[in-house]
Design an enzyme around this catalytic site. Structure first.
Site, PDB file in Angstrom:
ATOM      1  N   ARG A 120      21.741  -0.365  74.048  1.00 16.98           N
ATOM      2  CA  ARG A 120      20.873  -0.479  72.883  1.00 16.98           C
ATOM      3  C   ARG A 120      21.554   0.252  71.730  1.00 16.98           C
ATOM      4  NH1 ARG A 120      17.515   3.894  71.668  1.00 16.98           N
ATOM      5  NH2 ARG A 120      17.813   5.690  73.018  1.00 16.98           N
ATOM      6  N   ARG A 158      16.273   2.771  63.115  1.00 17.46           N
ATOM      7  CA  ARG A 158      15.104   3.539  62.671  1.00 17.46           C
ATOM      8  C   ARG A 158      14.684   3.044  61.289  1.00 17.46           C
ATOM      9  NH1 ARG A 158      16.849   9.723  64.279  1.00 17.46           N
ATOM     10  NH2 ARG A 158      17.415   9.294  66.452  1.00 17.46           N
ATOM     11  N   ARG A 218      37.951   9.333  79.399  1.00 18.10           N
ATOM     12  CA  ARG A 218      38.560   9.243  78.072  1.00 18.10           C
ATOM     13  C   ARG A 218      38.883  10.669  77.644  1.00 18.10           C
ATOM     14  NH1 ARG A 218      41.076   5.417  75.768  1.00 18.10           N
ATOM     15  NH2 ARG A 218      40.305   5.903  73.683  1.00 18.10           N
ATOM     16  N   ARG A 274      36.460  10.979  63.667  1.00 20.46           N
ATOM     17  CA  ARG A 274      35.619  11.797  62.800  1.00 20.46           C
ATOM     18  C   ARG A 274      36.359  13.045  62.354  1.00 20.46           C
ATOM     19  NH1 ARG A 274      30.864  14.271  66.773  1.00 20.46           N
ATOM     20  NH2 ARG A 274      32.216  15.152  68.384  1.00 20.46           N
ATOM     21  N   GLU A 309      39.449  14.337  64.960  1.00 25.66           N
ATOM     22  CA  GLU A 309      39.268  14.050  66.379  1.00 25.66           C
ATOM     23  C   GLU A 309      39.845  12.678  66.701  1.00 25.66           C
ATOM     24  OE1 GLU A 309      35.295  13.611  68.978  1.00 25.66           O
ATOM     25  OE2 GLU A 309      35.510  15.556  67.983  1.00 25.66           O
ATOM     26  N   TYR A 316      28.075  12.430  81.854  1.00 26.08           N
ATOM     27  CA  TYR A 316      28.018  13.107  80.563  1.00 26.08           C
ATOM     28  C   TYR A 316      26.674  13.803  80.425  1.00 26.08           C
ATOM     29  CZ  TYR A 316      28.068  14.207  75.660  1.00 26.08           C
ATOM     30  OH  TYR A 316      28.017  14.904  74.481  1.00 26.08           O
ATOM     31  N   ASP A 331      24.250  16.395  77.881  1.00 24.07           N
ATOM     32  CA  ASP A 331      24.013  17.236  76.720  1.00 24.07           C
ATOM     33  C   ASP A 331      23.833  18.672  77.211  1.00 24.07           C
ATOM     34  OD1 ASP A 331      24.132  15.278  74.740  1.00 24.07           O
ATOM     35  OD2 ASP A 331      22.047  14.694  75.066  1.00 24.07           O
TER      36      ASP A 331
END
Length: 382
Positions: free
Chosen positions: A171, A175, A260, A292, A312, A360, A362
């Protein structure tokens, strides 16, 4: 000396585990192959600015218990992540919101923006997306895809979007409000003294050896569930908490899991007070080689003379490189499941963290998972 736990990895997971077991009276030692603690959340002061050495880390969570827990170790500021996307000379707000759509199409109301996205999707006639490009187009239409998704994604993965499987993008959040807050979490901020100080506080009073890999440190392991781990000095360890790569622990006997990697290019600018006006600017065109630029002082509303930026660059990973993001495709998930089965046969070794679980996380999820492991080990209650 007899230790209850050897914690392999002084990142956030290992530090939380070591802190909690140490305060419960267990004897713990921590080792890390890097020459510093804090893992990928390591920050160091450069020109008086807390620099995130391994990429931007913004703490965000909706878990009040985790928020209260991390606030034991540091005060947090009120930083809200509002990255900017730069496509050539055009600037757009992220996440995709009404500010983005207004800049792109001149739309004013949510209904206008929804209608434009729907019109573009309808023109494409994509019924079953066959690759990532078709999947993204079917979700956001051509304009958003071409300017804000395609180039960035191809740099991240090192290949054309038409060569990537559709499931990578399940997805793309749209917003329809004028809100540039990237995260929906209730609590968000940056520690006022940097992340390294948090981990250092967690590890106070605990023996820590940096520049030390597990493979070099341990000289004997239990056989058939008997005995304990030991190092070259004769110290023994009842259990190991392993936060490194699970396939590396098993000597890659089933093959390598894929990742990666990233390369960071840091630049100090003592004569420049403000390079880009925002902490995070994503470069979404394919031609710019980096994804970025981070300007670290903006994480803490800094007014120092001078600034520090980090570019990066995504990289293909090969054995020996630093692994950052697991490639959770079907092949790698099946291989990880085989390694997980091997781990079940070694109950004296507990695997945790991003690399140990091939997932991964957070930061708030790392803390919650570490506390859950502590609870299981001690039968305590968090």
């Amino acid at each position: 000396m007899q230790y209850d736990y050897l914690v392999v990895g002084a990142g956030l997971f290992g530090a939380v585990f070591a802190y909690e077991l140490n305060r419960r009276g267990k004897k713990v030692i921590v080792i890390d192959k890097r020459n510093h603690v804090a893992g990928n959340i390591y920050t160091e002061s450069v020109l008086g600015i807390n620099v995130h050495k391994y990429g931007a880390h913004i703490f965000h969570t909706s878990n009040k218990k985790v928020w209260d827990y991390i606030n034991q170790f540091s005060e947090f500021n009120h930083y809200v992540n509002s990255p900017i996307a730069r496509y050539h000379e055009e600037l757009y707000n992220l996440p995709f919101n009404m500010n983005t759509f207004s800049k792109m199409w001149g739309t004013v109301t949510p209904s206008q923006a929804k209608a434009e996205i729907a019109r573009q999707i309808e023109q494409l006639h994509i019924e079953e997306p066959k690759n990532l490009e078709e999947q993204a187009l079917s979700l956001v239409g051509r304009d958003v895809y071409e300017k804000l998704v395609k180039g960035y994604t191809e740099k991240q993965w090192g290949r054309d979007c038409r060569e990537l499987p559709a499931f990578i993008i399940k997805r793309l959040p749209l917003r329809f409000t004028y809100d540039n807050n990237y995260f929906n979490d209730v609590y968000q901020g940056i520690p006022v003294h940097g992340y390294t100080s948090i981990v250092e506080k967690m590890l106070e009073g605990i023996e820590v050896k940096t520049g030390t890999s597990y493979q070099e440190y341990i000289v004997s392991v239990p056989k058939d569930g008997d005995g304990s781990f030991s190092d070259s000095l004769g110290n023994t360890f009842s259990k190991v908490i392993y936060t490194g790569m699970i396939d590396e622990y098993f000597g890659y006997r089933l093959g390598h899991l894929e990742y990666r990697s990233l390369r960071f290019e840091q630049e100090e600018m003592p004569e420049c007070d403000n390079f880009q006006g925002n902490a995070v600017v994503n470069y979404t065109d394919r031609e710019t080689p980096y994804t970025r630029i981070i300007e670290h002082k903006h994480f803490e509303f800094g007014n120092q003379t001078g600034t520090v930026i980090t570019r990066e660059y995504p990289m293909e990973w090969k054995p020996g490189d630093e692994p950052y993001y697991p490639v959770n495709n079907d092949r790698n998930n099946r291989l990880f499941e085989e390694y997980r089965k091997l781990a079940e046969d070694e109950p004296e070794v507990l695997f945790g963290g991003r690399l140990g679980c091939y997932q991964y996380y957070d930061m708030d999820k790392v803390i919650a998972a570490a506390l859950q492991m502590v609870e299981k080990e001690t039968a305590g209650v968090f």
